[in-house]
Design an enzyme around this catalytic site. Sequence first.
Site, PDB file in Angstrom:
ATOM      1  N   THR A 162       0.869  -1.183   0.000  1.00 47.17           N
ATOM      2  CA  THR A 162       0.000   0.000   0.000  1.00 47.17           C
ATOM      3  C   THR A 162       0.905   1.232   0.000  1.00 47.17           C
ATOM      4  O   THR A 162       1.418   1.624  -1.028  1.00 47.17           O
ATOM      5  CB  THR A 162      -0.978  -0.016   1.191  1.00 47.17           C
ATOM      6  OG1 THR A 162      -0.255  -0.261   2.402  1.00 47.17           O
ATOM      7  CG2 THR A 162      -2.032  -1.085   1.008  1.00 47.17           C
ATOM      8  N   LYS A 188       4.015  -6.932   4.164  1.00 44.72           N
ATOM      9  CA  LYS A 188       3.774  -5.537   3.831  1.00 44.72           C
ATOM     10  C   LYS A 188       3.326  -4.828   5.086  1.00 44.72           C
ATOM     11  O   LYS A 188       2.751  -5.411   6.008  1.00 44.72           O
ATOM     12  CB  LYS A 188       2.741  -5.398   2.716  1.00 44.72           C
ATOM     13  CG  LYS A 188       1.311  -5.861   3.025  1.00 44.72           C
ATOM     14  CD  LYS A 188       0.429  -4.939   3.817  1.00 44.72           C
ATOM     15  CE  LYS A 188       0.398  -3.537   3.273  1.00 44.72           C
ATOM     16  NZ  LYS A 188      -0.509  -2.659   4.126  1.00 44.72           N
ATOM     17  N   THR A 199      -1.696  -2.754  10.432  1.00 44.11           N
ATOM     18  CA  THR A 199      -2.113  -2.968   9.051  1.00 44.11           C
ATOM     19  C   THR A 199      -0.947  -3.562   8.323  1.00 44.11           C
ATOM     20  O   THR A 199      -0.251  -2.939   7.565  1.00 44.11           O
ATOM     21  CB  THR A 199      -2.649  -1.734   8.338  1.00 44.11           C
ATOM     22  OG1 THR A 199      -3.277  -2.158   7.141  1.00 44.11           O
ATOM     23  CG2 THR A 199      -1.657  -0.735   7.976  1.00 44.11           C
ATOM     24  N   GLU A 285       5.508   4.850   7.633  1.00 40.93           N
ATOM     25  CA  GLU A 285       5.162   5.991   6.780  1.00 40.93           C
ATOM     26  C   GLU A 285       5.923   7.240   7.199  1.00 40.93           C
ATOM     27  O   GLU A 285       5.817   7.697   8.336  1.00 40.93           O
ATOM     28  CB  GLU A 285       3.650   6.229   6.838  1.00 40.93           C
ATOM     29  CG  GLU A 285       2.874   5.138   6.117  1.00 40.93           C
ATOM     30  CD  GLU A 285       1.380   5.223   6.335  1.00 40.93           C
ATOM     31  OE1 GLU A 285       0.656   4.621   5.521  1.00 40.93           O
ATOM     32  OE2 GLU A 285       0.944   5.865   7.303  1.00 40.93           O
ATOM     33  N   THR A 412      -7.057   9.886  -1.031  1.00 40.33           N
ATOM     34  CA  THR A 412      -7.014  10.590  -2.304  1.00 40.33           C
ATOM     35  C   THR A 412      -5.689  10.367  -3.003  1.00 40.33           C
ATOM     36  O   THR A 412      -5.456  10.901  -4.055  1.00 40.33           O
ATOM     37  CB  THR A 412      -7.246  12.099  -2.113  1.00 40.33           C
ATOM     38  OG1 THR A 412      -6.281  12.601  -1.163  1.00 40.33           O
ATOM     39  CG2 THR A 412      -8.648  12.352  -1.594  1.00 40.33           C
TER      40      THR A 412
END
Length: 412
Positions: A162, A188, A199, A285, A412
Site C-alpha cells: 500500500t 507488507k 495494518t 510511513e 485521495t
Amino acid sequence: MKDIETIDTLDQLNIDLQGDVSSPLGFIAGGLHAGLRRTRKDFGWIYSTTEANAAGVYTLNRFKAAPLIVTEACIKNNQVLQAIVVNSANANACTGEKGLQDAKDTQAWVAKQLNITQQHVGIASTGVIGSFLPMDKIQHGTEHVMEEQYNHGEYFNQAILTTDTATKHLSVQVEIEGKTVTIGGTAKGSGMIHPNMATMLGFITTDANIESDTLDGCLRESVDESFNMITVDGDTSTNDMVLCMANGQANHTTLDASHPEWHKFEHAFNFVSQYLAKSIAKDGEGATKLVTAKVKGAITTEEARKIAKSIVSSSLVKTAIHGEDANFGRIVAAMGYASDSIVPSETFVTLAKISVVDEGMSVAFDEADLKAKLQEDNIVIEATVGQGNGEAAAYGCDLSYDYVSINASYRT
C-alpha cells in the site's frame, strides 16, 4: 535492507535477501495489475503444488475484516491451505454480509481456477476501509492466477503493498537430517502499525515437514517476539494477519520440539519473522530511522515487553529521534508509565551507545557527539530497569512531518 539485519545467526543458517515466499520447494507466487490501482500491481497469490499444513494469527481489532474472518474459519476447520490470494487498495473491512460473500466468492473463483478445495484457499486484503470490493476486477484477477507470465515472486511482493516504499522479503535455509529446509517470507506494512498486529500482512512458507498444531505454536511464539513488538503510529488495523504454510516437500521426518534439530528450524523461523517485522518498522510511513528499544532486568518478560513497547510507541520519543534531539527525559518518562515494577535507583539507559542515565540519575555527555550519532539510520536505546531476568526488544521508527502528509490524504 541489509542494514537492519542484526539478529545473531547460527553458522548453519544461509540467508538470501532476494528470496521470498516462492523460495521453498513446491511454492509458486505471482501477481498482476487487476485494476484496483491505477497502474501498480494489486492482486497476488501464493500456491503450493501440494496441500500444506497451515497456521495463522490475526488482528485483535474488534472490526475484523471479512477476509480474515473467512480465512481464520478455514484454518480452524481444516488446518490446511494450498493457496492464498491477496488484493491491495481495498481492505474489504466494515462491509457486512456482502463483504463476507465477496471474500467467499473470491475463494470459489480461485479454487475453480486451480482445481482445489475452496476451503483450502486463504484470502487477505489491505487498503482503504469501508468500500466494497470491485468484484469484476477481483474476478479478472482470479482468472489469471498461475498464468506463467505472472508467476514471479517479486510480482507478489509488489502486489500486496500500500504506502510501503519497498518490498519486504527474504528466505533462509538450514540443514535438517542432511536435507536443505527453506523458509521464505514476504510482508507488507508501513502505517497503522502497532503491537498485537497492525495494518500488516505477513506470509511465511516452508518446505519443512511439520504438523499444523506444532506450526501454530511456533508461529505464535515467533510473532510474540517479532510482529507483536513493532509500532509505527499506535493504530491497530482491521486486516492484520500472518499466515504460514508448510508443505513437507523437504522430505525429512516430522519436526516437533522433541526432534534433535528442532532448535535449528525454530531459530531460522524466528529469524524470518524478526527480519520482516524490522523491515516494516523501518519502512514506517514517513520514517527516516529504525528505532530499537532493548530492555533487561525486568521482573518478567511481559514487563520487559511493556516497557520496550512504551519507548518505541511514545510520540515524544519518536519526534525527538527524528529531530536528533538527545532528550533522554522522554525515554525515561515512557518507561516510567509503562510499568510500576521499575526500580529507578537500578535503572540505566544508553542512547546510541552513550550512557545518559545511571542509577536513575542523568549522566553528563557530549551533546554534539550524541547528536551526531542520532543522525544514523538505526538508533538503539538500551535500558536496564532492575535485577530481574525479564528482557525484550521492540522496534519502531521516528515520527516525521511526512507521516502527517501521507495520512492526511490517504484516500485521495
